[in-house]
Design a protein around this motif. Structure first.
Motif, mmCIF file in Angstrom:
data_model
loop_
_atom_site.group_PDB
_atom_site.id
_atom_site.type_symbol
_atom_site.label_atom_id
_atom_site.label_comp_id
_atom_site.label_asym_id
_atom_site.label_seq_id
_atom_site.Cartn_x
_atom_site.Cartn_y
_atom_site.Cartn_z
ATOM 1 N N PRO A 91 40.854 24.264 29.644
ATOM 2 C CA PRO A 91 42.182 24.077 30.246
ATOM 3 C C PRO A 91 43.000 25.366 30.329
ATOM 4 C CG PRO A 91 41.781 22.441 28.517
ATOM 5 C CD PRO A 91 40.672 23.443 28.438
ATOM 6 N N THR A 92 42.869 26.255 29.336
ATOM 7 C CA THR A 92 43.698 27.468 29.333
ATOM 8 C C THR A 92 42.909 28.668 28.811
ATOM 9 O OG1 THR A 92 44.465 27.222 27.044
ATOM 10 C CG2 THR A 92 45.789 26.119 28.740
ATOM 11 N N THR A 150 44.273 30.741 26.721
ATOM 12 C CA THR A 150 44.603 30.810 25.293
ATOM 13 C C THR A 150 43.508 30.106 24.481
ATOM 14 O OG1 THR A 150 46.966 30.864 25.785
ATOM 15 C CG2 THR A 150 46.345 30.213 23.554
ATOM 16 N N GLU A 162 50.068 34.531 21.274
ATOM 17 C CA GLU A 162 49.306 33.299 21.027
ATOM 18 C C GLU A 162 49.686 32.664 19.689
ATOM 19 O OE1 GLU A 162 45.142 33.847 22.110
ATOM 20 O OE2 GLU A 162 45.711 34.804 23.981
ATOM 21 N N ALA A 164 41.614 37.732 31.120
ATOM 22 C CA ALA A 164 42.440 36.760 31.863
ATOM 23 C C ALA A 164 42.578 37.235 33.306
ATOM 24 C CB ALA A 164 43.801 36.603 31.200
ATOM 25 N N CYS A 218 41.091 33.784 33.268
ATOM 26 C CA CYS A 218 42.118 32.772 33.537
ATOM 27 C C CYS A 218 42.123 32.446 35.025
ATOM 28 C CB CYS A 218 43.492 33.293 33.100
ATOM 29 S SG CYS A 218 44.771 32.040 33.213
ATOM 30 N N SER A 256 44.527 30.475 36.360
ATOM 31 C CA SER A 256 45.880 30.093 36.778
ATOM 32 C C SER A 256 46.828 31.286 36.917
ATOM 33 C CB SER A 256 46.465 29.080 35.794
ATOM 34 O OG SER A 256 46.755 29.703 34.562
ATOM 35 N N LYS A 257 46.299 32.490 36.880
ATOM 36 C CA LYS A 257 47.166 33.662 37.117
ATOM 37 C C LYS A 257 47.016 34.051 38.590
ATOM 38 C CE LYS A 257 48.464 33.903 32.777
ATOM 39 N NZ LYS A 257 47.859 34.694 31.701
ATOM 40 N N LEU A 262 45.713 25.105 36.940
ATOM 41 C CA LEU A 262 45.369 25.305 35.534
ATOM 42 C C LEU A 262 43.895 25.663 35.443
ATOM 43 C CD1 LEU A 262 43.612 22.646 34.233
ATOM 44 C CD2 LEU A 262 45.761 21.540 34.807
ATOM 45 N N ALA A 282 40.602 27.846 32.913
ATOM 46 C CA ALA A 282 40.091 29.141 32.481
ATOM 47 C C ALA A 282 38.608 28.952 32.216
ATOM 48 C CB ALA A 282 40.801 29.594 31.202
#
Ligand SMILES: *Cc1c(COP(=O)(O)O)cnc(C)c1O
Length: 328
Positions: free
Chosen positions: A41-42, A44, A73, A155, A181, A183-184, A190, A192
């Protein structure tokens, strides 16, 4: 992207039955220069799983002082992986082999064993600065020599790849684990991926479940990732060109901006001690910039929803908004 999401073929991702997730994982593994990859999902969560896979509780993690894993984080490396973190001063977000060599603790009954290095490309806090391939290779060789694992928080690795003209796989294959990532700059809602060896990824899938990150019909979002890999990678060069154009325009208008430091999609602007007031005035002028870790610096982030016309407009509005501050 929304049409691709609506049309996605899906299945139960926890059972590895979602064909769209499987396809994204296959594509991401090749893209990042590894055997396999996990959809998450992310970023992080990808970083946390990577750090945990590459260390034991009580080990020491070396990373540049303003790196995302250390300052953005919430202490995740300590909370989720039991790591002692050690911040090394960087230059444009980069550390050098000599720093790693000097930091590694000797064996013995008192020291936390230095086990792991994390690097970030592009480097967020320094304003999207790029690690060149040769410097990554030098750090990776030092890590191998000293028996340290290497994590790459990529990311924004595709921004680095596009800026350098070097395939992401050549940058990624140097590390034991790579985070990307979606989502950047890639523009997904969303998502990753974490790439690594077959063994690392197999163990990583268990941690994904453990942390509650295993999904069901996740193909809906994985389809966005596939769409982004097909359509939003080469165009990152447009974001970089727009960022350079913004930096040159703002510097030309007399603002404290260093165009030479703009290597990817961020522009840092020095606004002085009352940053909150500067950001508020910028917002009044219809320009949303964000804070950075540097107390007097704001940043513009260029992405696929910012056009060349928007840049021209920003070059007019930002100096006007900040000028008010000087005259007030
Ligand atoms: C944004 C970011 C992350 C975390 O990404 P999320 O998907 O928002 O969790 C990790 N590392 C770097 C360098 C980032 O900029």
């Amino acid at each position: 992207m929304r049409a691709a999401m609506a049309a996605a073929e899906v299945g139960d991702e926890q059972e590895r039955e979602d064909p769209t997730v499987l396809e994204l994982e296959r594509r991401a593994a090749v893209l990042l220069g590894h055997d396999d990859a996990i959809f998450l999902p992310t970023a992080t969560l990808a970083n946390i799983i990577a750090l945990r896979l590459l260390s034991q509780p009580g080990d020491e993690l070396l990373a540049e002082a303003t790196s995302h894993v250390l300052i953005y984080e919430l202490g995740g490396p300590a909370v989720h992986a039991g790591l002692v973190t050690r911040a090394l001063p960087g230059s444009d977000g980069r550390i050098i082999p000599e720093q790693i060599r000097a930091a590694v603790r000797p064996p013995g009954m008192h020291f936390p064993p230095t086990a792991l290095v994390s690097i970030e490309n592009t480097h967020n806090s320094s304003g999207g600065r790029v690690w060149p391939l040769e410097e990554i290779r030098a750090v990776a060789a030092t890590c191998r020599e000293l028996d340290l694992r290497l994590h790459l928080d990529g990311a924004r690795l595709l921004n680095a790849s596009v800026a350098l003209g070097v395939p992401a796989a050549e940058l990624g294959c140097e590390a034991d684990a790579v985070t990307l990532c979606l989502s950047k700059g890639l523009g997904c809602p969303l998502g990753a991926v974490l790439a690594g060896s077959a063994d690392l990824v197999e163990r990583g899938r268990r941690l994904k479940h453990l942390f509650g990150g295993a999904l069901r019909q996740a193909g809906i979002v994985a389809a966005a990732g596939l769409h982004a890999l097909d359509n939003h990678v080469e165009r990152l060069a447009d974001d970089h060109a727009n960022a350079r154009c913004l930096a040159a325009g703002l510097a030309g208008a007399g603002l404290a901006v260093d165009p030479d430091s703009v290597e990817t999609n961020f522009v840092h602007i020095e606004v002085g001690p009352d940053r909150a007031a500067a950001l508020a005035r910028l917002r009044e002028h219809g320009v949303r910039l964000s804070e950075t870790v540097h107390p007097t610096v704001v940043r513009a982030v260029i992405h696929l929803d910012v056009s060349a016309e928007d840049i021209d407009e920003a070059i007019e509005r930002i100096p006007r908004a900040l000028e008010t501050r000087v005259r007030a």
